[in-house]
Design an enzyme around this catalytic site. Structure first.
Site, short mmCIF file in Angstrom:
data_model
loop_
_atom_site.label_atom_id
_atom_site.label_comp_id
_atom_site.label_asym_id
_atom_site.label_seq_id
_atom_site.Cartn_x
_atom_site.Cartn_y
_atom_site.Cartn_z
N TYR A 34 -13.16 -7.44 13.85
CA TYR A 34 -13.25 -6.02 14.04
C TYR A 34 -14.79 -5.61 12.80
O TYR A 34 -14.50 -4.85 12.41
CB TYR A 34 -12.92 -4.63 14.13
CG TYR A 34 -12.10 -4.56 15.60
CD1 TYR A 34 -12.49 -4.26 16.59
CD2 TYR A 34 -10.45 -5.63 15.68
CE1 TYR A 34 -12.11 -4.24 17.84
CE2 TYR A 34 -9.92 -5.37 16.74
CZ TYR A 34 -10.28 -4.81 17.85
OH TYR A 34 -10.10 -5.26 18.99
N GLU A 62 -5.56 1.38 4.99
CA GLU A 62 -6.04 2.00 6.35
C GLU A 62 -6.76 2.12 7.15
O GLU A 62 -6.35 1.72 8.54
CB GLU A 62 -6.18 3.05 5.81
CG GLU A 62 -5.12 4.49 5.62
CD GLU A 62 -3.81 4.91 6.59
OE1 GLU A 62 -3.69 4.75 7.46
OE2 GLU A 62 -2.77 4.93 6.66
N TRP A 81 0.60 -1.16 -0.56
CA TRP A 81 -0.14 -0.08 -0.54
C TRP A 81 0.69 1.27 0.06
O TRP A 81 0.04 2.59 -0.66
CB TRP A 81 -0.82 0.22 1.16
CG TRP A 81 -0.49 0.07 2.57
CD1 TRP A 81 0.35 0.61 3.84
CD2 TRP A 81 -0.18 -1.76 3.59
NE1 TRP A 81 0.63 0.20 4.46
CE2 TRP A 81 0.45 -1.44 4.24
CE3 TRP A 81 -0.58 -2.42 2.70
CZ2 TRP A 81 0.68 -2.63 5.48
CZ3 TRP A 81 -0.39 -4.43 3.74
CH2 TRP A 81 -0.21 -3.82 4.76
#
Length: 281
Positions: A86, A41, A28
């Protein structure tokens, strides 16, 4: 030259010298595509780099553009994301992609307020995208940057507020805009790797909260429910209860615990109830 300026210059030299030798090669960082940087991110939030290195290329291959992500069924997005933890982050990615397509077509926004208006994007992520994708760098804080600044500039202070860290970052950010992108990469890498063997300076941050144990926690229950629904496509509350009871970390779980978690997941639109069956939304 005053003492503070000498300290800042010495610190800057130390960071650059370390970075020249130790900078990692991360995919990235080889791109300026704001969509790809956005994906990285969000993945890097609360997730170790080795896991992101595995998942990032798979996710980009499956959804190479913001339009492809926006048009994909959420179940497929969550399936591709699965293993990162998550799971709300996958939901936010999907919602943000839809919001971008709806308001900007396929053009990824670079305005700070537009970015922060997207689902799941806060001040840090917005500024990181602007810096790493568009070269518009303003001081921003993430956990490794915070660690470096507290260690170097506040060694004796407790309850350090982010406002003071931002003041330091303003003072030490390179004036040359061509260096700013790598400067923030260098700070993150230094905090993560060079300081990995010292007591965590972030404990002296006003923002510090101790991470609770994952096994047996509400987050663990949520993850188990999502995993079961991805594997089995649908399940009743009873089937989910029996499945969770087989987990040695959840032997004491109650119907009330599961009902509360299912209600939360449904409210967040990670799952939905169709008749008697729960499914991924």
């Amino acid at each position: 030259m005053n003492k503070n300026k000498r300290q800042n210059l010495a610190f800057e030299r130390k960071i650059w010298n370390w970075y020249r030798i130790n900078a990692p090669r991360l995919p990235w960082r080889e791109t300026r595509d704001p969509y790809h940087i956005f994906i990285s991110e969000v993945m890097l939030q609360q997730t170790q780099i080795p896991r992101v290195l595995e998942k990032y290329p798979l996710f980009i291959k499956k959804f190479p553009t913001v339009l492809s992500l926006a048009k994909a069924p959420f179940r497929i997005v969550l399936q591709t994301w699965h293993g990162m933890g998550y799971n709300r982050r996958a939901l936010y990615l999907h919602k943000a992609a839809k919001e971008i397509v709806k308001s900007c077509g396929e053009i990824f926004p670079k305005d700070n307020l537009q970015l922060q208006a997207l689902s799941g994007i806060g001040p840090y992520t917005a500024r990181a995208i602007r810096c790493f994708a568009f070269g518009i760098c303003e001081p921003f804080i993430e956990t490794n940057i915070r660690r470096v600044i507290i260690h170097e500039f506040f060694p004796q202070k407790e309850k350090v507020p982010d406002s003071e860290i931002l003041k330091i970052l303003h003072c030490i950010q390179p004036q040359d805009s061509n260096k700013q992108r790598n400067w923030y990469y260098a700070l993150m890498d230094y905090g993560r790797d060079a300081l990995k063997d010292i007591p965590n300076p972030n404990r002296k941050s006003r923002q510090y909260t101790k991470q609770s144990r994952f096994e047996g926690s509400p987050r663990y229950v949520r993850a188990k429910i999502i995993s079961y629904l991805l594997a089995n496509k649908k399940a009743t509350e009873e089937e989910l209860f029996l499945s969770l009871k087989e987990d040695r970390h959840l032997e004491d779980i109650s119907y009330e615990d599961i009902a509360r978690t299912l209600a939360d997941l449904t409210k967040e639109r990670l799952i939905k109830l169709s008749g008697n069956f729960f499914r991924i939304s």
